[in-house]
Design a protein around this motif. Sequence first.
Motif, mmCIF file in Angstrom:
data_model
loop_
_atom_site.group_PDB
_atom_site.id
_atom_site.type_symbol
_atom_site.label_atom_id
_atom_site.label_comp_id
_atom_site.label_asym_id
_atom_site.label_seq_id
_atom_site.Cartn_x
_atom_site.Cartn_y
_atom_site.Cartn_z
ATOM 1 N N ALA A 111 -11.000 5.702 1.987
ATOM 2 C CA ALA A 111 -10.343 6.837 1.338
ATOM 3 C C ALA A 111 -9.082 6.419 0.587
ATOM 4 O O ALA A 111 -8.775 6.949 -0.472
ATOM 5 C CB ALA A 111 -9.999 7.911 2.366
ATOM 6 N N ASP A 112 -8.338 5.460 1.145
ATOM 7 C CA ASP A 112 -7.052 5.100 0.568
ATOM 8 C C ASP A 112 -6.560 3.831 1.234
ATOM 9 O O ASP A 112 -6.943 3.518 2.365
ATOM 10 C CB ASP A 112 -6.042 6.237 0.798
ATOM 11 C CG ASP A 112 -4.712 6.031 0.087
ATOM 12 O OD1 ASP A 112 -4.677 5.325 -0.945
ATOM 13 O OD2 ASP A 112 -3.708 6.572 0.563
ATOM 14 N N VAL A 113 -5.714 3.119 0.555
ATOM 15 C CA VAL A 113 -4.957 2.026 1.147
ATOM 16 C C VAL A 113 -3.527 2.196 0.658
ATOM 17 O O VAL A 113 -3.301 2.604 -0.489
ATOM 18 C CB VAL A 113 -5.535 0.636 0.775
ATOM 19 C CG1 VAL A 113 -5.465 0.368 -0.706
ATOM 20 C CG2 VAL A 113 -4.827 -0.456 1.548
ATOM 21 N N SER A 114 -2.573 1.948 1.532
ATOM 22 C CA SER A 114 -1.181 2.136 1.137
ATOM 23 C C SER A 114 -0.282 1.156 1.872
ATOM 24 O O SER A 114 -0.649 0.600 2.902
ATOM 25 C CB SER A 114 -0.725 3.576 1.416
ATOM 26 O OG SER A 114 -0.713 3.840 2.803
ATOM 27 N N VAL A 115 0.890 0.970 1.295
ATOM 28 C CA VAL A 115 1.945 0.168 1.909
ATOM 29 C C VAL A 115 3.198 1.022 1.934
ATOM 30 O O VAL A 115 3.535 1.670 0.938
ATOM 31 C CB VAL A 115 2.203 -1.129 1.105
ATOM 32 C CG1 VAL A 115 3.453 -1.837 1.605
ATOM 33 C CG2 VAL A 115 1.003 -2.043 1.172
ATOM 34 N N THR A 116 3.874 1.032 3.074
ATOM 35 C CA THR A 116 5.135 1.760 3.216
ATOM 36 C C THR A 116 6.258 0.783 3.510
ATOM 37 O O THR A 116 6.111 -0.082 4.380
ATOM 38 C CB THR A 116 5.055 2.794 4.354
ATOM 39 O OG1 THR A 116 4.010 3.728 4.053
ATOM 40 C CG2 THR A 116 6.369 3.551 4.518
ATOM 41 N N VAL A 117 7.360 0.919 2.771
ATOM 42 C CA VAL A 117 8.571 0.157 3.072
ATOM 43 C C VAL A 117 9.680 1.148 3.382
ATOM 44 O O VAL A 117 9.731 2.244 2.822
ATOM 45 C CB VAL A 117 8.990 -0.801 1.930
ATOM 46 C CG1 VAL A 117 7.901 -1.815 1.637
ATOM 47 C CG2 VAL A 117 9.378 -0.052 0.671
ATOM 48 N N ARG A 118 10.561 0.743 4.277
ATOM 49 C CA ARG A 118 11.746 1.524 4.627
ATOM 50 C C ARG A 118 12.949 0.639 4.385
ATOM 51 O O ARG A 118 13.020 -0.464 4.927
ATOM 52 C CB ARG A 118 11.678 1.977 6.083
ATOM 53 C CG ARG A 118 10.596 2.991 6.322
ATOM 54 C CD ARG A 118 10.438 3.333 7.815
ATOM 55 N NE ARG A 118 9.386 4.322 7.989
ATOM 56 C CZ ARG A 118 8.089 4.052 8.021
ATOM 57 N NH1 ARG A 118 7.676 2.806 7.894
ATOM 58 N NH2 ARG A 118 7.191 5.004 8.180
ATOM 59 N N ARG A 119 13.868 1.122 3.564
ATOM 60 C CA ARG A 119 15.036 0.321 3.216
ATOM 61 C C ARG A 119 16.287 1.176 3.330
ATOM 62 O O ARG A 119 16.247 2.389 3.140
ATOM 63 C CB ARG A 119 14.923 -0.221 1.790
ATOM 64 C CG ARG A 119 13.719 -1.120 1.539
ATOM 65 C CD ARG A 119 13.826 -2.432 2.291
ATOM 66 N NE ARG A 119 12.692 -3.303 2.050
ATOM 67 C CZ ARG A 119 11.639 -3.405 2.860
ATOM 68 N NH1 ARG A 119 11.560 -2.671 3.960
ATOM 69 N NH2 ARG A 119 10.654 -4.234 2.565
#
Length: 132
Positions: A111-119
């Motif tokens: 369905a989807d692929v994602s990357v999350t970053v927190r800065r």
Amino acid sequence: MDDIDEITLTGVRAFGRHGVYAEERERGQDFVVDATLFLQTARAAASDDVADTIHYGEAAERIAEIVAGEPVNLLETLAERIAHDLLGRGAVERVAVTVHKPQAPIPVPFADVSVTVRRSRPSGAAESGVRR
């Protein structure tokens, strides 16, 4: 500790040419970005003036410009660029940026692929004023 508030943009869509494979760079595809900006909004709430907060329409436009801009290989790199830009917007103290690539070249149904970053803004970094 001061109260921290959130402004969230969900589903900012833009066409880009990011990816490891030459075909991804040639054809391009839509990317979708979710971004949460953490900042104090009490002053804006009291003044009812957009100058005292972040103009989320302009933030969305900037996200779209970055996605449409210079191609990179990795979603991680794209998310990092967006996070860095958003942290430069005056009152923003922290961000969470998720970049979705729903048409990624994955050989099985997904369905989807994602990357999350927190800065976070580096401690001691002076607020450069609120930018709209």
